[in-house]
Design a protein around this motif. Structure first.
Motif, mmCIF file in Angstrom:
data_model
loop_
_atom_site.group_PDB
_atom_site.id
_atom_site.type_symbol
_atom_site.label_atom_id
_atom_site.label_comp_id
_atom_site.label_asym_id
_atom_site.label_seq_id
_atom_site.Cartn_x
_atom_site.Cartn_y
_atom_site.Cartn_z
ATOM 1 N N THR A 85 -7.019 -0.403 13.398
ATOM 2 C CA THR A 85 -6.203 -1.054 12.368
ATOM 3 C C THR A 85 -5.065 -1.874 12.965
ATOM 4 N N TYR A 123 -7.429 -1.366 6.014
ATOM 5 C CA TYR A 123 -6.753 -0.601 4.965
ATOM 6 C C TYR A 123 -7.050 -1.152 3.570
ATOM 7 N N LYS A 163 -7.096 6.962 3.825
ATOM 8 C CA LYS A 163 -8.051 6.056 4.458
ATOM 9 C C LYS A 163 -8.325 6.504 5.897
ATOM 10 N N TYR A 173 0.843 -1.201 0.000
ATOM 11 C CA TYR A 173 0.000 0.000 0.000
ATOM 12 C C TYR A 173 0.876 1.248 0.000
ATOM 13 N N MET A 230 -2.886 5.236 2.625
ATOM 14 C CA MET A 230 -3.166 4.918 4.032
ATOM 15 C C MET A 230 -3.583 6.188 4.781
#
Length: 515
Positions: free
Chosen positions: A165, A172, A147, A139, A144
């Motif tokens: 998370t 994610y 998000k 990612y 991130m």
């Protein structure tokens, strides 16, 4: 090429899978004989370090470039990742699900860890999260960050998102639209938006459950003896129930029945404390044994935990300390054991609250010794609000039964409204209640109705305690006003002014008559 096809077939690939691998952009530059050597060599190496044939097939279908890597490169990647904080077993497990890691440079992986630390994670967090979801290394850090911002807009704080998370890094990998839809779907089950936000903070794995599975779980739990409303309420407190296997829940009920509870007991207890389903039966057995050593019988513990199932969540050391602290208030250990058998809620009270309750009752006209004696008889007094106690005491004081709380504290369990109504009823029929016959106030309801022919409802309607208190408070307020006026210079000044005014009027009237 024929030999290459033969080795792929021997390993277990289909012809289509083989073609996809040899035509991959990272592999197709290899000559057939070179690729043949790489496949034989790398396949054997992976088997030797802990992968299965199925693992290698799955990994190379996902990331064919593995067959283009040298053994030294693969070994070095494993060593480098061990230096980051993973074990060799971790690397094997991670690359089974995300073999692309073998294609990442170790510097890029180090950078990802640093970037995530800047987001609010510790290095240990990142290591743990990537063990669960190694795809995090794929990612972008910007995605991130985005998000996190998007989830904050749903009603979470950044700290919430970081914590969630850590527990479920797969968040994610979810689109923000999917998360929004999940919230809407869960609301339709019987929750409001605030419930869903709170539940997913506690148990973010809810975002990984399908809504159909959640619906099925509600139905399955209803079949055990709960209502849908019960399940909704329980899962607000313990959302992790959605992750429990229904067979395990059934087994827990059966195991608790073997301890001495009925199925109805277990249903009732878990409505109050659904976290019981998260306790192992061995821990529950141990708690019973530990409490027996304190001075309770098994039957006592079963009865107490029916009333206060939260006892199973208390450590035995905390319970021992609570007993010692209560002894310091003026009780013996035997007193504490006896009191908590009747009122196990005492274990849920802080010692400071108990001290304060003693002081508050002393202010009502009792000594500390009186309070200790009263609470030995009626330990539930510690659960009463001081206003409730004060109301009861003031009423009994008003009918000259101040000592009732000391000599027969259990009678304080009866509501003041009922005691007042009965007192007034007796008064109307010519019976004066005093210390010699006060038990008439507390006779059983059935006996009272048979003897006097009036129901509780009729009695309370005829002699309304709340109405009596409203009138009394109004009268008291009126008297207070009079008392204040009689004791102020204002009244004296006003009287002098009125007298002078009357004198002037009399004088003026005489003058008019003379004219």
């Amino acid at each position: 090429m024929e030999e290459l096809k033969k080795i792929f077939k021997e390993i277990g690939y289909t012809e289509e899978e083989m073609n996809e691998i040899i035509n991959d952009h990272g592999i197709r530059s290899f000559k057939p004989e070179t690729l043949l050597e790489n496949v034989k060599r790398n396949y054997s190496f992976f088997l030797s370090i802990g992968y299965s044939r199925e693992d290698v097939i799955k990994m190379t279908k996902t990331f064919p470039v593995i067959y283009g890597l040298s053994i030294d490169t693969i070994k070095q990647k494993i060593e480098d990742m061990e230096k980051l904080g993973y074990s060799k077993e971790d690397v094997i497990k991670m690359t089974k699900s995300f073999p692309t890691i073998y294609g990442y440079s170790i510097d890029n992986m180090k950078q990802k860890i640093e970037d995530m630390e800047e987001l609010g994670y510790s290095k240990e967090d990142v290591i743990k999260m990537t063990k669960t979801l190694p795809a995090i290394y794929g990612y972008s850090i910007d995605n991130m960050k985005q998000k996190i911002e998007d989830i904050e807009k749903l009603g979470y704080s950044k700290e919430d998102v970081i914590k969630m998370t850590k527990s479920l890094p797969q968040i994610y990998g979810l689109s923000i639209d999917n998360i929004k839809q999940k919230i809407e779907d869960i609301k339709k089950l019987g929750y409001n938006r605030e419930d869903v936000i709170k539940m997913t903070k506690i148990c973010p794995t809810i975002y990984s459950y399908s809504i159909d599975n959640m619906k099925q779980k509600i139905e399955d739990i209803e079949k055990l003896g709960y209502s849908k409303e019960d399940v909704i309420k329980m899962t607000k407190t313990l959302p992790a129930i959605y992750g429990y296997n229904i067979d395990n829940i059934r087994q827990k009920i059966e195991d608790m029945e073997k301890l001495g509870y009925s199925k109805e007991d277990v249903i009732k207890m878990t409505k109050t404390l659904p976290a019981i389903y998260s306790l192992s039966i061995d821990n529950m057995k141990q708690k019973i044994e530990d409490m027996e050593k304190l001075g309770y019988s098994k039957e006592d513990v079963i009865k107490m935990t029916k009333t206060l199932p939260q006892i199973y969540g208390l450590s035995i050391d905390n319970m021992k300390q609570k007993i010692e602290d209560i002894e310091k208030l003026g009780y013996s250990k035997e007193d504490v054991i006896k009191m908590t058998k009747t009122s196990p809620q005492i274990y849920g009270l802080s010692i400071d609250n108990m001290k304060q309750k003693i002081e508050d009752i002393e202010k009502l006209g009792y000594s500390k010794e009186d309070v200790i004696k009263m609470t030995k008889t009626l330990p539930a007094m510690y659960n009463y609000s001081i206003d409730n106690i004060k109301q009861k005491i003031e009423f009994y004081d008003s009918i000259d039964l101040h000592s009732l709380a000391i000599v027969d504290a259990k009678q304080l369990m009866q509501s003041t409204s009922l005691s007042y109504a009965r007192y007034m009823y007796y008064k109307d029929i010519g019976i004066n209640i005093d210390e010699t016959n006060y038990r008439k106030l507390f006779m059983g309801q059935k006996q009272f109705e048979q003897q006097y022919g009036i129901t509780k409802e009729e009695l309370l309607a005829r002699y309304d305690y709340q109405e009596y208190m409203r009138k009394k408070n109004t009268q008291d307020l009126g008297q207070e006003v009079v008392d204040v006026l009689e004791n102020t210079e204002y009244l004296e000044d006003t009287e002098e002014t009125i007298g002078a005014h009357e004198k002037d009027e009399t004088s003026q009237s005489s003058e008019n008559q003379s004219k």
